[in-house]
Structure formats: structure tokens, C-alpha cells
Write a protein that holds these residues in place. Structure first.
Motif, PDB file in Angstrom:
ATOM      1  N   MET A   1      36.801  33.077  51.157  1.00 19.91           N
ATOM      2  CA  MET A   1      35.631  33.950  51.101  1.00 19.91           C
ATOM      3  C   MET A   1      34.427  33.085  50.782  1.00 19.91           C
ATOM      4  SD  MET A   1      34.800  37.043  48.472  1.00 19.91           S
ATOM      5  CE  MET A   1      36.398  37.785  48.755  1.00 19.91           C
ATOM      6  N   VAL A   2      33.408  33.165  51.591  1.00 18.81           N
ATOM      7  CA  VAL A   2      32.290  32.234  51.438  1.00 18.81           C
ATOM      8  C   VAL A   2      31.069  32.867  50.780  1.00 18.81           C
ATOM      9  CG1 VAL A   2      33.054  30.784  53.350  1.00 18.81           C
ATOM     10  CG2 VAL A   2      31.497  32.690  53.796  1.00 18.81           C
ATOM     11  N   ALA A   3      30.919  34.177  50.869  1.00 20.44           N
ATOM     12  CA  ALA A   3      29.744  34.814  50.274  1.00 20.44           C
ATOM     13  C   ALA A   3      29.958  36.322  50.257  1.00 20.44           C
ATOM     14  CB  ALA A   3      28.478  34.466  51.068  1.00 20.44           C
TER      15      ALA A   3
ATOM     16  N   PHE B   1      35.869  31.004  47.955  1.00 22.69           N
ATOM     17  CA  PHE B   1      36.897  31.607  47.112  1.00 22.69           C
ATOM     18  C   PHE B   1      38.172  31.798  47.919  1.00 22.69           C
ATOM     19  CE2 PHE B   1      33.716  33.878  44.104  1.00 22.69           C
ATOM     20  CZ  PHE B   1      33.421  32.653  43.527  1.00 22.69           C
ATOM     21  N   ILE B   2      39.277  31.317  47.336  1.00 27.44           N
ATOM     22  CA  ILE B   2      40.587  31.490  47.947  1.00 27.44           C
ATOM     23  C   ILE B   2      41.313  32.618  47.220  1.00 27.44           C
ATOM     24  CG2 ILE B   2      42.790  30.363  48.461  1.00 27.44           C
ATOM     25  CD1 ILE B   2      41.314  27.703  48.479  1.00 27.44           C
ATOM     26  N   ALA B   3      42.094  33.386  47.949  1.00 29.85           N
ATOM     27  CA  ALA B   3      42.836  34.506  47.352  1.00 29.85           C
ATOM     28  C   ALA B   3      44.093  33.999  46.662  1.00 29.85           C
ATOM     29  CB  ALA B   3      43.198  35.530  48.420  1.00 29.85           C
ATOM     30  N   HIS B   4      44.201  34.246  45.365  1.00 29.73           N
ATOM     31  CA  HIS B   4      45.374  33.857  44.581  1.00 29.73           C
ATOM     32  C   HIS B   4      46.036  35.133  44.072  1.00 29.73           C
ATOM     33  CE1 HIS B   4      44.234  29.537  44.352  1.00 29.73           C
ATOM     34  NE2 HIS B   4      43.000  30.023  44.398  1.00 29.73           N
TER      35      HIS B   4
ATOM     36  N   CYS C   1      45.046  40.239  44.005  1.00 29.11           N
ATOM     37  CA  CYS C   1      44.425  38.966  44.396  1.00 29.11           C
ATOM     38  C   CYS C   1      43.219  38.668  43.536  1.00 29.11           C
ATOM     39  CB  CYS C   1      44.025  39.009  45.861  1.00 29.11           C
ATOM     40  SG  CYS C   1      45.417  38.940  46.995  1.00 29.11           S
ATOM     41  N   LEU C   2      43.196  37.470  42.978  1.00 25.38           N
ATOM     42  CA  LEU C   2      42.027  36.962  42.281  1.00 25.38           C
ATOM     43  C   LEU C   2      41.402  35.898  43.174  1.00 25.38           C
ATOM     44  CD1 LEU C   2      40.343  36.813  39.653  1.00 25.38           C
ATOM     45  CD2 LEU C   2      41.879  34.955  38.922  1.00 25.38           C
ATOM     46  N   TYR C   3      40.125  36.074  43.499  1.00 32.66           N
ATOM     47  CA  TYR C   3      39.453  35.164  44.405  1.00 32.66           C
ATOM     48  C   TYR C   3      38.641  34.150  43.604  1.00 32.66           C
ATOM     49  CZ  TYR C   3      40.562  38.559  48.056  1.00 32.66           C
ATOM     50  OH  TYR C   3      41.227  39.393  48.930  1.00 32.66           O
ATOM     51  N   HIS C   4      38.949  32.877  43.778  1.00 34.83           N
ATOM     52  CA  HIS C   4      38.197  31.814  43.105  1.00 34.83           C
ATOM     53  C   HIS C   4      38.371  30.517  43.890  1.00 34.83           C
ATOM     54  CE1 HIS C   4      41.775  29.792  41.391  1.00 34.83           C
ATOM     55  NE2 HIS C   4      42.270  31.024  41.228  1.00 34.83           N
ATOM     56  N   ASN C   5      37.482  29.576  43.643  1.00 32.01           N
ATOM     57  CA  ASN C   5      37.609  28.286  44.315  1.00 32.01           C
ATOM     58  C   ASN C   5      38.490  27.377  43.492  1.00 32.01           C
ATOM     59  OD1 ASN C   5      35.935  27.692  42.201  1.00 32.01           O
ATOM     60  ND2 ASN C   5      34.137  27.190  43.438  1.00 32.01           N
ATOM     61  N   ASP C   6      39.050  26.385  44.133  1.00 36.72           N
ATOM     62  CA  ASP C   6      39.907  25.419  43.438  1.00 36.72           C
ATOM     63  C   ASP C   6      39.049  24.488  42.586  1.00 36.72           C
ATOM     64  OD1 ASP C   6      42.178  26.473  44.581  1.00 36.72           O
ATOM     65  OD2 ASP C   6      42.056  25.148  46.331  1.00 36.72           O
ATOM     66  N   TYR C   7      39.552  24.136  41.438  1.00 36.42           N
ATOM     67  CA  TYR C   7      38.801  23.266  40.525  1.00 36.42           C
ATOM     68  C   TYR C   7      39.710  22.187  39.980  1.00 36.42           C
ATOM     69  CZ  TYR C   7      41.032  26.581  37.350  1.00 36.42           C
ATOM     70  OH  TYR C   7      41.946  27.386  36.714  1.00 36.42           O
TER      71      TYR C   7
END
Length: 372
Positions: A240-242, A351-354, A366-372
Motif C-alpha cells: 500500500m503506497v498511500a 505498507f505491506i500486509a502482515h 492484517c496490520l499494514y506497515h513497512n519493513d524496518y
């Protein structure tokens, strides 16, 4: 009516006129007379039992009348009131079972009033009453008893009632509509765009596939589905980009649109003619993206959708594309397309769906967040 010392009420005995009897008891003569009759069953020989107390006691003959006795400590029989079938929720409230509502108006209003009084005594707060379509005649009765409309869905209307004398703490009706947009780009840096049959300002313009998510549908699943329905292209979700948040749109609700990056798995374009006017692949250098609002789509569940091959497959130069009136002042479109290009080139992390479990509801979500 006399009041006895015991607290009971009773009627006085009414005395018949008395007859004086000899003080000497006539039992010997009576017994002799009866014994002389032997075993005769003549009616005249029988001793009237009602006279026996007087004969034995030598007093007056008393005839008793009916006696009505009422104790002040014993209540008259009362039928228990009928209550509505309901169960408690997690917030000291009550949820009424719609399947067991009384069918008649009189029975419903009687049970409703009795139930509200009972719940008030128990300290309950919010009451949720779902009335099915087949029970629609009960809606005005509930409104008259103080219930309020909350929301409606096909097949039912939901009403609420707040018992405490304080501001209502029940959650409001759904306030947001959620839409998704699918940004699809192939290895040739060509973007999949559609031209929708839309009466609004987006009519005749090229844009990414967008639409509302369905009930109980995840965001990423909704984006994949919308692209498939509008173009026939199969995709998988990348990130998800925006997202965009706007208020007071359709039905005065707020609106959320989530833009998702998708990877194409097929490339042949077929479109759903009831929604889409045309679809094609366009070079990335010629694309500006319209996401300033969610377009209104027809229901995606219409039976037997008709698909056909798009007759329009052409490249659109950037200069021609940006001259479209809608895009001339659309800063948001330029920003979104810039983010999508950077994400495709790995210069932006969306954001990737986890999928994770939560104790709040015991479900996977699903929790959407970017990898860190």
C-alpha cells in the motif's frame, strides 16, 4: 363486615330463630325409639346430621353462611410479565433477539415496556433492537417507545435505546466509506488504466481501477478484485503506497481511498461494460493519476457480467495527457503517481500486509506497515 383480632376479615354468622329444648337430655328415649326400628332405612328414622350439634350441645341451631377470608399478608395472584428474548453485551447493554419478537403489536409493546423497566432496575445501559424486514410494522411502535434509528442494511433496520439519564455513549452509525485503487505496472513500465462510465467530473478521463471494498473484505483483496472486475487482468498485492481521507462526500459520510501497488499476472485486457467505458495500458511517462475522489460503481455482484475486448490500445503522450481539464490543477494526482513510481523503483517503502492475531477479538487480521 367485621374485622377479627387476627387481622382476617370474615362475615358474621347469621343465626336462625332458636328453639328451646328440655334441659334433660332425651337420649334414652331417642335411643329406644331407634332401637325399636331395628335396621329400617326409612328416611324419617335417619338423624339429620345438621341437628346433631344442637342435640348434643343442648343449644341453638345455627346455620352458617358463606365465609370469605382475605389475609392482608397474601397478595392476589399476578401473572408474570412477558419479557423480550435478549442477552447481555460486553458493555452493560442488552441485545434483543430479532428472531423471537412477538408477532402482534399489542404483545410487542407490552413486552417491550416490561423489558425496559426490568433492564432499568438491573442497571443496564444501551439496548440494541434489530427489526427484520418481515417485522417492519414494529418499527413505528419502537420509535414511539423512545428508540432511535442507528443504521439499516438489506433485510433489517437497527434501533437503539439509551436507558441512563446521561449522554448516550453508544457508538454512532458507520461514518466512513472505504475505497481502493490498484496501481498496476508491467516490466515495460506501462500502467493499466481505465475510463469509467461516470457522470461526475472524471468522465472521459483515464485513471487507475478503483472501487469500494465489500463487506468483510481486506483492503488488498479488494484492490485485486477491482482490477480483475474492471480490466480482466489478474494481479497480486505488493504494498500500500498511500491513502486519502476526505469528508462529507456521498450521503455526507467520510471517505477513505487506499492506493495499492499490484503486480500483473496476466496482460490481456477485458472490461466489464456496465462499469468501464475503455481500458488500456499506457506508458508511465504519459500518466497522471486521478485519485482525488472515489468514483461510484455499480454493484459488483450483478449476475452474468458481460466482458469484451477493449478496442483502444494506444500510447498517450504526456503533453496530451496533462492537457485534460481535470488534471491541470490536480496536485494530488501528480503526488500519488510520483509515489507509485518511486515505490516501483524501490525508492519508497509502502505498507505491506502482515497477518497477526489480536486478543481484542481473537481473530487474525492484517496490520499494514513497512519493513524496518
Amino acid at each position: 363486615m367485621a374485622r377479627c383480632s387476627s387481622g382476617f376479615h370474615c362475615q358474621n354468622f347469621a343465626k336462625e330463630p332458636t328453639t328451646s329444648l328440655p334441659k334433660t337430655r332425651p337420649f334414652p328415649m331417642l335411643l329406644k325409639a331407634f332401637s325399636s326400628k331395628g335396621s329400617s332405612t326409612s328416611t324419617s328414622a335417619k338423624l339429620n346430621s345438621s341437628l346433631m350439634p344442637s342435640l348434643l350441645g343442648g343449644g341453638s341451631v345455627i346455620k352458617k353462611k358463606e365465609i370469605n377470608v382475605l389475609s392482608p399478608d397474601i397478595a392476589a395472584p399476578i401473572f408474570a410479565p412477558e419479557f423480550l428474548d435478549a442477552f447481555d453485551d460486553e458493555y452493560d447493554g442488552v441485545i434483543i433477539n430479532p428472531e423471537n419478537l412477538p408477532s402482534s403489536a399489542n404483545a410487542f409493546v407490552s413486552a417491550l415496556r416490561a423489558s425496559l423497566s426490568n433492564w432499568k432496575l438491573k442497571g443496564k445501559k444501551g439496548v440494541w433492537l434489530k427489526i427484520l424486514s418481515k417485522q417492519a410494522d414494529l418499527v413505528p411502535i419502537a420509535i414511539q417507545e423512545g428508540f432511535s434509528y442507528h443504521h439499516a442494511e438489506p433485510g433489517y433496520v437497527m434501533l437503539t435505546y439509551w436507558i441512563p439519564v446521561e449522554p448516550c455513549m453508544l457508538p454512532g452509525s458507520p461514518s466512513h466509506q472505504i475505497g481502493v485503487g490498484g496501481f498496476v505496472m508491467n516490466d515495460k513500465r506501462e500502467v493499466l488504466v481505465v475510463k469509467e462510465k461516470c457522470p461526475r467530473s472524471c468522465s472521459g478521463m483515464w485513471k487507475i481501477p478503483t472501487g469500494y471494498i465489500n463487506k468483510s473484505e481486506d483492503l488488498f483483496s479488494g484492490a485485486v478484485r477491482e482490477v480483475k472486475e474492471e480490466t480482466g487482468v489478474d494481479t497480486i498485492f505488493l504494498e500500500m503506497v498511500a491513502f486519502r481521507h476526505v469528508h462529507l462526500v456521498a450521503f455526507e459520510k467520510s471517505d477513505l481511498l487506499f492506493v495499492c501497488m499490484l503486480k500483473p499476472l496476466s496482460f490481456e485486457i477485458t472490461i466489464y461494460e456496465k462499469e468501464i467505458q475503455a481500458a488500456k495500458v499506457i506508458k508511465i511517462c504519459s500518466l497522471l493519476l486521478s485519485v482525488s475522489f472515489i468514483v461510484y460503481l455499480l454493484p459488483s455482484s450483478i449476475a452474468n457480467p458481460v466482458y469484451f475486448l477493449s478496442p483502444d490500445h494506444q500510447w498517450m503522450p504526456l503533453e496530451e495527457f496533462v492537457k485534460q481539464p481535470f488534471y491541470l490543477e490536480d496536485d494530488m494526482s501528480r503526488k500519488v503517481i510520483d509515489i507509485c513510481i518511486k515505490a516501483y523503483d524501490d525508492r519508497f517503502n509502502g505498507f505491506i500486509a502482515h497477518e497477526l492475531a489480536s486478543k481484542l477479538d481473537g481473530k487474525l487480521s492484517c496490520l499494514y506497515h513497512n519493513d524496518y
